[in-house]
Design an enzyme around this catalytic site. Sequence first.
Site, PDB file in Angstrom:
ATOM      1  N   GLY A   7       0.864  -1.180   0.000  1.00 63.81           N
ATOM      2  CA  GLY A   7       0.000   0.000   0.000  1.00 63.81           C
ATOM      3  C   GLY A   7       0.901   1.230   0.000  1.00 63.81           C
ATOM      4  O   GLY A   7       1.583   1.511   0.994  1.00 63.81           O
ATOM      5  N   ALA A   8       0.933   1.912  -1.143  1.00 62.85           N
ATOM      6  CA  ALA A   8       1.828   3.079  -1.283  1.00 62.85           C
ATOM      7  C   ALA A   8       1.042   4.378  -1.151  1.00 62.85           C
ATOM      8  O   ALA A   8       1.354   5.373  -1.793  1.00 62.85           O
ATOM      9  CB  ALA A   8       2.538   3.015  -2.637  1.00 62.85           C
ATOM     10  N   VAL A  11      -0.162   6.582   4.337  1.00 65.69           N
ATOM     11  CA  VAL A  11       0.608   5.997   5.444  1.00 65.69           C
ATOM     12  C   VAL A  11       1.834   5.251   4.896  1.00 65.69           C
ATOM     13  O   VAL A  11       2.955   5.409   5.394  1.00 65.69           O
ATOM     14  CB  VAL A  11      -0.257   5.025   6.288  1.00 65.69           C
ATOM     15  CG1 VAL A  11       0.578   4.394   7.387  1.00 65.69           C
ATOM     16  CG2 VAL A  11      -1.463   5.738   6.883  1.00 65.69           C
ATOM     17  N   ASP A  31       2.057  -1.522  -4.510  1.00 69.14           N
ATOM     18  CA  ASP A  31       0.668  -1.078  -4.555  1.00 69.14           C
ATOM     19  C   ASP A  31      -0.004  -1.740  -5.746  1.00 69.14           C
ATOM     20  O   ASP A  31       0.639  -2.055  -6.754  1.00 69.14           O
ATOM     21  CB  ASP A  31       0.577   0.455  -4.689  1.00 69.14           C
ATOM     22  CG  ASP A  31      -0.773   0.998  -4.219  1.00 69.14           C
ATOM     23  OD1 ASP A  31      -0.833   1.551  -3.093  1.00 69.14           O
ATOM     24  OD2 ASP A  31      -1.769   0.847  -4.959  1.00 69.14           O
ATOM     25  N   VAL A 116      -1.527  -2.270   9.647  1.00 69.58           N
ATOM     26  CA  VAL A 116      -1.976  -0.888   9.912  1.00 69.58           C
ATOM     27  C   VAL A 116      -3.413  -0.690   9.414  1.00 69.58           C
ATOM     28  O   VAL A 116      -4.145   0.157   9.912  1.00 69.58           O
ATOM     29  CB  VAL A 116      -1.021   0.133   9.226  1.00 69.58           C
ATOM     30  CG1 VAL A 116      -1.507   1.569   9.438  1.00 69.58           C
ATOM     31  CG2 VAL A 116       0.401  -0.005   9.754  1.00 69.58           C
ATOM     32  N   THR A 117      -3.832  -1.494   8.448  1.00 67.14           N
ATOM     33  CA  THR A 117      -5.155  -1.331   7.833  1.00 67.14           C
ATOM     34  C   THR A 117      -6.270  -1.467   8.881  1.00 67.14           C
ATOM     35  O   THR A 117      -6.218  -2.336   9.748  1.00 67.14           O
ATOM     36  CB  THR A 117      -5.340  -2.399   6.725  1.00 67.14           C
ATOM     37  OG1 THR A 117      -4.247  -2.289   5.822  1.00 67.14           O
ATOM     38  CG2 THR A 117      -6.644  -2.208   5.976  1.00 67.14           C
ATOM     39  N   ARG A 149      -1.066  10.283  20.973  1.00 65.76           N
ATOM     40  CA  ARG A 149      -2.078  11.359  20.937  1.00 65.76           C
ATOM     41  C   ARG A 149      -2.428  11.807  22.358  1.00 65.76           C
ATOM     42  O   ARG A 149      -2.549  13.000  22.646  1.00 65.76           O
ATOM     43  CB  ARG A 149      -3.336  10.844  20.216  1.00 65.76           C
ATOM     44  CG  ARG A 149      -3.124  10.715  18.712  1.00 65.76           C
ATOM     45  CD  ARG A 149      -4.296  10.049  18.003  1.00 65.76           C
ATOM     46  NE  ARG A 149      -4.173  10.212  16.563  1.00 65.76           N
ATOM     47  CZ  ARG A 149      -4.824   9.497  15.662  1.00 65.76           C
ATOM     48  NH1 ARG A 149      -5.652   8.526  16.042  1.00 65.76           N
ATOM     49  NH2 ARG A 149      -4.655   9.718  14.381  1.00 65.76           N
ATOM     50  N   HIS A 173      -8.525  -0.317  18.810  1.00 69.35           N
ATOM     51  CA  HIS A 173      -8.270   0.976  18.163  1.00 69.35           C
ATOM     52  C   HIS A 173      -9.626   1.468  17.674  1.00 69.35           C
ATOM     53  O   HIS A 173      -9.956   1.371  16.503  1.00 69.35           O
ATOM     54  CB  HIS A 173      -7.309   0.768  16.993  1.00 69.35           C
ATOM     55  CG  HIS A 173      -6.966   2.048  16.286  1.00 69.35           C
ATOM     56  ND1 HIS A 173      -6.484   3.150  16.929  1.00 69.35           N
ATOM     57  CD2 HIS A 173      -7.026   2.378  14.970  1.00 69.35           C
ATOM     58  CE1 HIS A 173      -6.266   4.104  16.045  1.00 69.35           C
ATOM     59  NE2 HIS A 173      -6.594   3.675  14.856  1.00 69.35           N
TER      60      HIS A 173
HETATM   61  P1  A3D Z   1      -4.595   5.544   1.190  1.00 65.58           P
HETATM   62  O1  A3D Z   1      -3.804   6.788   1.085  1.00 65.58           O
HETATM   63  O2  A3D Z   1      -5.903   5.467   0.492  1.00 65.58           O
HETATM   64  O3  A3D Z   1      -3.655   4.338   0.692  1.00 65.58           O
HETATM   65  C1  A3D Z   1      -4.088   3.007   0.616  1.00 65.58           C
HETATM   66  C2  A3D Z   1      -3.363   2.374  -0.553  1.00 65.58           C
HETATM   67  O4  A3D Z   1      -3.677   0.973  -0.582  1.00 65.58           O
HETATM   68  C3  A3D Z   1      -3.763   2.943  -1.920  1.00 65.58           C
HETATM   69  O5  A3D Z   1      -2.630   3.449  -2.598  1.00 65.58           O
HETATM   70  C4  A3D Z   1      -4.378   1.754  -2.654  1.00 65.58           C
HETATM   71  O6  A3D Z   1      -4.127   1.753  -4.047  1.00 65.58           O
HETATM   72  C5  A3D Z   1      -3.676   0.593  -1.958  1.00 65.58           C
HETATM   73  N1  A3D Z   1      -4.345  -0.685  -2.132  1.00 65.58           N
HETATM   74  C6  A3D Z   1      -5.677  -0.945  -2.121  1.00 65.58           C
HETATM   75  N2  A3D Z   1      -5.891  -2.263  -2.329  1.00 65.58           N
HETATM   76  C7  A3D Z   1      -4.671  -2.833  -2.466  1.00 65.58           C
HETATM   77  C8  A3D Z   1      -4.228  -4.163  -2.689  1.00 65.58           C
HETATM   78  N3  A3D Z   1      -5.094  -5.177  -2.816  1.00 65.58           N
HETATM   79  N4  A3D Z   1      -2.923  -4.392  -2.785  1.00 65.58           N
HETATM   80  C9  A3D Z   1      -2.013  -3.383  -2.659  1.00 65.58           C
HETATM   81  N5  A3D Z   1      -2.371  -2.106  -2.436  1.00 65.58           N
HETATM   82  C10 A3D Z   1      -3.680  -1.833  -2.346  1.00 65.58           C
HETATM   83  O7  A3D Z   1      -4.882   5.185   2.721  1.00 65.58           O
HETATM   84  P2  A3D Z   1      -3.929   5.456   3.987  1.00 65.58           P
HETATM   85  O8  A3D Z   1      -2.538   5.151   3.596  1.00 65.58           O
HETATM   86  O9  A3D Z   1      -4.262   6.768   4.570  1.00 65.58           O
HETATM   87  O10 A3D Z   1      -4.495   4.345   4.997  1.00 65.58           O
HETATM   88  C11 A3D Z   1      -4.294   2.992   4.714  1.00 65.58           C
HETATM   89  C12 A3D Z   1      -5.028   2.116   5.729  1.00 65.58           C
HETATM   90  O11 A3D Z   1      -4.464   2.333   7.024  1.00 65.58           O
HETATM   91  C13 A3D Z   1      -6.526   2.432   5.874  1.00 65.58           C
HETATM   92  O12 A3D Z   1      -7.250   1.243   6.087  1.00 65.58           O
HETATM   93  C14 A3D Z   1      -6.578   3.302   7.112  1.00 65.58           C
HETATM   94  O13 A3D Z   1      -7.838   3.267   7.755  1.00 65.58           O
HETATM   95  C15 A3D Z   1      -5.505   2.645   7.945  1.00 65.58           C
HETATM   96  N6  A3D Z   1      -4.960   3.483   8.989  1.00 65.58           N
HETATM   97  C16 A3D Z   1      -4.828   2.923  10.225  1.00 65.58           C
HETATM   98  C17 A3D Z   1      -4.320   3.671  11.266  1.00 65.58           C
HETATM   99  C18 A3D Z   1      -4.157   3.064  12.620  1.00 65.58           C
HETATM  100  O14 A3D Z   1      -3.817   3.757  13.542  1.00 65.58           O
HETATM  101  C19 A3D Z   1      -4.418   1.654  12.813  1.00 65.58           C
HETATM  102  C20 A3D Z   1      -3.960   5.007  11.046  1.00 65.58           C
HETATM  103  C21 A3D Z   1      -4.075   5.531   9.771  1.00 65.58           C
HETATM  104  C22 A3D Z   1      -4.571   4.759   8.736  1.00 65.58           C
END
Ligand code: A3D
Length: 304
Positions: A7-8, A11, A31, A116-117, A149, A173
Amino acid sequence: MKVSIIGAGAVGATLAQRVLESGLADVVLLDIVKNMAIGKAFDLSDAAPLAGHECSIAGTDDYKEISGSDVVVITAGFARKPGMTREDLIAKNAGIVKGVSENIKRYAPDSIVIVVTNPLDTMTYLARAATGFARQKVFGMAGELDGSRFIYLIARELKVPRSSVQTYMLGSHGDTMVPVLSKTTISGRPVSGLIPKDKLDSIVKRTRDRGAEIVSLLVSGSAYYSPSAAAFKMTAAILRDTKKTMVASVCLDGEYGLKDVAIGVPCKIGKKGIEKIVELELSEAEDAHFRASAKAIKSSIAIL
Ligand code: A3D
């Protein structure tokens, strides 16, 4: 050392930057959107002479490139939009995390996995089941972020250095996260004697809702600087074998009297992953809150 980040997005890419700029490890950024991962890897590579490190990064959509990873961090999936709870993400993210985990099992069977997801505890449980790895090798990042936080808001209220505040944020969480106030101290003094109860209650509430507060301000996307900092802290603890105690979501097997649930508890983290689960003595109210949190996570796991 090699860290793969699945996931690029916000985060994942920020974590990649932290890993590279600290000189901790080489990075593979994977990604489903291949060109985006390659583009971000090029951009991060171009920054290397400026940032002054010799680590390398590759962008890809090919899981073969994660082979030999010491740590794999799963950040793939959808983030919340304003008005959504983390639980609302189960349906979309479960399929993604299952598929990612199966690929980790196939291509990086010796790695340690940090999830993290969201919803974090449920996705951690799923990733452990889908990889079939020992529970010490698959755990989730959340409590360190929620604790950070909380520490930030307490230190700001008391105008003290953040480093003087100690706390544990256990449980899920989510809405049932458990601030362990009985063990929250400022330079060794209990927080309850320093901040009036109503003010402390409002700081706890703001901590619990901090993710949603940021989601509503950002409009698109959710927090990523602090989540990537917490994921980095855990990754570094593994690669540097620090054995520091931090809160991680881990599948319990009798600890705290619980089984068959992934939930935030203090753990010593080192090169083998979770090297020890620390069983804190909680007050009666905290223990009841922790059990309610475990119950809420179990209902979420039941949806899977
Ligand atoms: P975002 O910037 O949308 O990035 C997610 C990435 O995942 C995108 O680039 C997608 O293309 C990629 N992706 C989707 N499906 C796939 C797959 N099958 N294989 C590979 N890559 C894929 O989101 P984000 O980076 O802000 O957040 C990512 C996840 O972390 C989300 O579920 C958030 O809710 C979670 N998150 C958790 C916390 C915690 O504290 C636990 C904090 C922040 C974000």
